[in-house]
Design a protein around this motif. Structure first.
Motif, PDB file in Angstrom:
ATOM      1  N   PRO A  18      72.987   4.717  39.466  1.00 40.68           N
ATOM      2  CA  PRO A  18      71.960   3.931  38.582  1.00 40.68           C
ATOM      3  C   PRO A  18      70.855   4.705  38.033  1.00 40.68           C
ATOM      4  O   PRO A  18      70.596   4.487  36.717  1.00 40.68           O
ATOM      5  CB  PRO A  18      71.580   2.866  39.580  1.00 40.68           C
ATOM      6  CG  PRO A  18      71.565   3.468  41.081  1.00 40.68           C
ATOM      7  CD  PRO A  18      72.870   4.450  40.817  1.00 40.68           C
ATOM      8  N   PHE A  19      70.653   5.686  38.606  1.00 39.40           N
ATOM      9  CA  PHE A  19      69.370   6.786  38.041  1.00 39.40           C
ATOM     10  C   PHE A  19      69.935   7.353  36.869  1.00 39.40           C
ATOM     11  O   PHE A  19      69.516   7.453  35.710  1.00 39.40           O
ATOM     12  CB  PHE A  19      69.067   7.599  39.116  1.00 39.40           C
ATOM     13  CG  PHE A  19      67.730   8.274  38.804  1.00 39.40           C
ATOM     14  CD1 PHE A  19      66.445   8.008  39.161  1.00 39.40           C
ATOM     15  CD2 PHE A  19      67.819   9.605  37.865  1.00 39.40           C
ATOM     16  CE1 PHE A  19      65.164   8.748  38.772  1.00 39.40           C
ATOM     17  CE2 PHE A  19      66.671  10.381  37.601  1.00 39.40           C
ATOM     18  CZ  PHE A  19      65.471   9.755  38.058  1.00 39.40           C
ATOM     19  N   ARG A  20      71.095   7.934  37.004  1.00 43.60           N
ATOM     20  CA  ARG A  20      71.665   8.695  35.818  1.00 43.60           C
ATOM     21  C   ARG A  20      72.215   7.715  34.745  1.00 43.60           C
ATOM     22  O   ARG A  20      72.034   7.951  33.494  1.00 43.60           O
ATOM     23  CB  ARG A  20      73.195   9.583  36.222  1.00 43.60           C
ATOM     24  CG  ARG A  20      72.634  10.433  37.363  1.00 43.60           C
ATOM     25  CD  ARG A  20      71.671  11.609  36.845  1.00 43.60           C
ATOM     26  NE  ARG A  20      71.383  12.479  37.975  1.00 43.60           N
ATOM     27  CZ  ARG A  20      70.471  13.464  37.882  1.00 43.60           C
ATOM     28  NH1 ARG A  20      69.481  13.797  36.934  1.00 43.60           N
ATOM     29  NH2 ARG A  20      70.089  14.336  38.964  1.00 43.60           N
ATOM     30  N   ALA A  21      72.744   6.725  35.259  1.00 43.30           N
ATOM     31  CA  ALA A  21      73.303   5.449  34.161  1.00 43.30           C
ATOM     32  C   ALA A  21      71.959   4.967  33.227  1.00 43.30           C
ATOM     33  O   ALA A  21      72.150   4.713  31.801  1.00 43.30           O
ATOM     34  CB  ALA A  21      73.809   4.214  34.816  1.00 43.30           C
ATOM     35  N   LEU A  22      70.913   4.697  34.025  1.00 46.38           N
ATOM     36  CA  LEU A  22      69.655   4.158  33.147  1.00 46.38           C
ATOM     37  C   LEU A  22      69.190   5.360  32.149  1.00 46.38           C
ATOM     38  O   LEU A  22      68.787   4.830  31.213  1.00 46.38           O
ATOM     39  CB  LEU A  22      68.692   3.548  34.108  1.00 46.38           C
ATOM     40  CG  LEU A  22      69.082   2.446  34.957  1.00 46.38           C
ATOM     41  CD1 LEU A  22      68.308   2.119  35.994  1.00 46.38           C
ATOM     42  CD2 LEU A  22      69.398   1.168  33.985  1.00 46.38           C
ATOM     43  N   GLN A  23      69.252   6.427  32.744  1.00 49.45           N
ATOM     44  CA  GLN A  23      68.874   7.930  31.831  1.00 49.45           C
ATOM     45  C   GLN A  23      69.800   7.648  30.614  1.00 49.45           C
ATOM     46  O   GLN A  23      69.037   7.712  29.606  1.00 49.45           O
ATOM     47  CB  GLN A  23      68.949   8.968  32.559  1.00 49.45           C
ATOM     48  CG  GLN A  23      67.870   9.137  33.560  1.00 49.45           C
ATOM     49  CD  GLN A  23      67.974  10.653  34.021  1.00 49.45           C
ATOM     50  OE1 GLN A  23      68.936  11.290  34.487  1.00 49.45           O
ATOM     51  NE2 GLN A  23      66.757  11.220  34.400  1.00 49.45           N
ATOM     52  N   ALA A  24      70.896   7.488  30.682  1.00 49.48           N
ATOM     53  CA  ALA A  24      71.931   7.502  29.618  1.00 49.48           C
ATOM     54  C   ALA A  24      71.819   6.352  28.832  1.00 49.48           C
ATOM     55  O   ALA A  24      71.975   6.455  27.676  1.00 49.48           O
ATOM     56  CB  ALA A  24      73.415   7.402  30.187  1.00 49.48           C
ATOM     57  N   LEU A  25      71.189   5.273  29.272  1.00 50.45           N
ATOM     58  CA  LEU A  25      71.023   4.038  28.339  1.00 50.45           C
ATOM     59  C   LEU A  25      69.564   4.378  27.656  1.00 50.45           C
ATOM     60  O   LEU A  25      69.199   3.239  26.790  1.00 50.45           O
ATOM     61  CB  LEU A  25      70.930   3.005  29.186  1.00 50.45           C
ATOM     62  CG  LEU A  25      72.242   2.569  29.780  1.00 50.45           C
ATOM     63  CD1 LEU A  25      72.229   1.224  30.624  1.00 50.45           C
ATOM     64  CD2 LEU A  25      73.444   2.483  28.933  1.00 50.45           C
ATOM     65  N   GLY A  26      68.702   5.290  27.887  1.00 45.83           N
ATOM     66  CA  GLY A  26      67.459   5.625  27.108  1.00 45.83           C
ATOM     67  C   GLY A  26      66.486   5.026  27.949  1.00 45.83           C
ATOM     68  O   GLY A  26      65.244   4.843  27.400  1.00 45.83           O
ATOM     69  N   CYS A  27      66.441   4.632  29.269  1.00 48.09           N
ATOM     70  CA  CYS A  27      65.430   4.143  30.033  1.00 48.09           C
ATOM     71  C   CYS A  27      64.481   4.962  30.380  1.00 48.09           C
ATOM     72  O   CYS A  27      64.956   6.145  30.766  1.00 48.09           O
ATOM     73  CB  CYS A  27      65.796   3.166  31.192  1.00 48.09           C
ATOM     74  SG  CYS A  27      66.892   1.829  30.780  1.00 48.09           S
TER      75      CYS A  27
END
Length: 398
Positions: free
Chosen positions: A228-237
């Motif tokens: 989730p950390f990398r996924a949320l980074q990818a989403l611009g969070c």
């Protein structure tokens, strides 16, 4: 969160493939409606490949630790590039064997000829060399030991400027239909480029980017924090990770849980280290929209820490979004967040949820109840990511 156009990805697997570089795209793509088929030569659907964690543990070079296994979902012999939009090849020693397998090399060459996206990481660029597709100066990055080989193969070596350490690297490089990364530290940007290259439109309902704080400690579950950390980074969070007793730049040890044959419970194995991105004294609840508590054994450490308990209570007072995976619900239970809420729960957390006044839901891997998003286990991360993104007002559409 939906998908107007069905996208498909092929994940080329083998023993000792890098766990992060496999699991992060595998789960993240599924969470946004992309079909992912996992294949390996000489193995069929239902068989498994061993995964390994590669990290620096005090030696001059990285250490390889066997962590768990990935179940293949399709047969290698049935693969046709026309049926896929991208081939993903994680890093790991398996690519040395596959680069000598004519069928695998031909598969990569056919993806290149079809101008299909090819996503490589760390050492898997050896497959590009074997297929002869770097000739002509294709820009490419990888683990630095691969630099002379990329240049010998006619590629142009690319490295993010101003970098002193591998862990400072944030960017990947895209040249035409080739996307390459130095390794798992760059997965946030790498997954963003992967999504956009597949035609994804990432948008937010909020004027400002969502901000998320991960509350962790030693023995945090590896995939539960990293995916989730990398996924949320990818989403611009805006994403941070904090722990009460360590400073920014220090590491938390992670654990991977591997259900071995004949065992009642999964074996606990040392995973990657996870970088703490901010110091405890720098945390301000008003700076974040959401707090995420991953599983593993770190919630036991946090629930005994007065600072951690007080921080979660402050998030509750401010009516923030809460998310927890597996054992992460222990900290939320201790702070009263679960009272009157429905929670996804495996058998191990059922009693804890009930005595905290919550309703344990065993029939679903992920449950959203208002501003609370819970997953029963790390294997439920695709639905967890989808639901959490929705609650945060972020959408991904193809």
């Amino acid at each position: 969160m939906g998908s107007a156009v069905q996208k498909s990805a092929l994940l080329l697997c083998g023993d000792y493939m890098e766990a992060y570089e496999t699991i992060v795209p595998f789960y993240v793509l599924q969470s946004f409606g992309v079909s992912v088929h996992c294949v390996s030569p000489n193995r069929t659907a239902g068989e498994r490949c061993v995964m390994a964690a590669h990290d620096f543990l005090g030696l001059e070079l990285y250490t390889e630790l066997v962590v768990d296994q990935l179940t293949l979902t399709a047969n290698f012999d049935d693969v046709t590039p026309d049926n896929y939009d991208v081939i993903i090849i994680p890093g790991g020693r398996f690519t040395e064997i596959l680069s000598a397998d004519e069928r695998c090399v031909d598969l990569v060459a056919r993806f290149a000829e079809s101008k299909k996206l090819i996503f490589t990481s760390c050492h898997s660029q050896v497959m590009l060399m074997a297929a002869g597709v770097l000739a002509g100066g294709v820009k490419c990055t990888a683990f630095e030991s691969m630099k002379p080989l990329i240049e010998f193969s006619g590629g142009e070596w690319w490295q993010q400027p101003g970098i002193q350490s591998m862990f400072e690297i944030t960017d990947c490089v895209k040249d035409g239909n080739f996307v390459s990364m130095v390794g798992w530290p760059t997965l946030g940007h790498g997954v963003r480029v992967l999504l956009e290259s597949l035609g994804a439109q990432v948008s937010s309902l909020k004027e400002n980017q969502a901000s998320v704080l991960f509350l962790i400690g030693d023995c945090v579950e590896d995939y539960g924090v990293n995916v989730p950390f990398r996924a949320l980074q990818a989403l611009g969070c805006k994403v941070d990770a904090v722990t009460p007793n360590k400073k920014k730049g220090e590491m938390c040890a992670t654990l991977v849980y591997d259900l071995e044959k004949g065992r009642q419970l999964p074996a606990e194995k040392r995973g990657h280290n996870f970088l703490v991105t901010t110091s405890w004294e720098d945390i301000c609840v008003d700076d974040y929209d959401c707090v995420v508590v991953p599983g593993g054994r770190s919630p036991e450490l946090l629930v005994m820490n007065e600072k951690a308990v007080a921080l979660v209570k402050k998030f509750a007072e401010k009516d923030k979004v809460f998310a927890a995976i597996g054992q992460g619900k222990l900290l939320l239970a201790a702070t009263g967040v679960l009272k009157g809420k429905r929670c996804a729960s495996g058998k191990g957390m059922k009693v804890m949820v009930k005595v905290a006044g919550g309703e344990a839901v065993e029939s679903k891997g992920c449950v959203t109840d208002g501003k609370l998003v819970t997953a029963a286990a790390a294997s439920d991360l695709p639905m967890f990511l989808s639901d959490l993104s929705t609650v945060l007002g972020v959408s991904v559409l193809f």
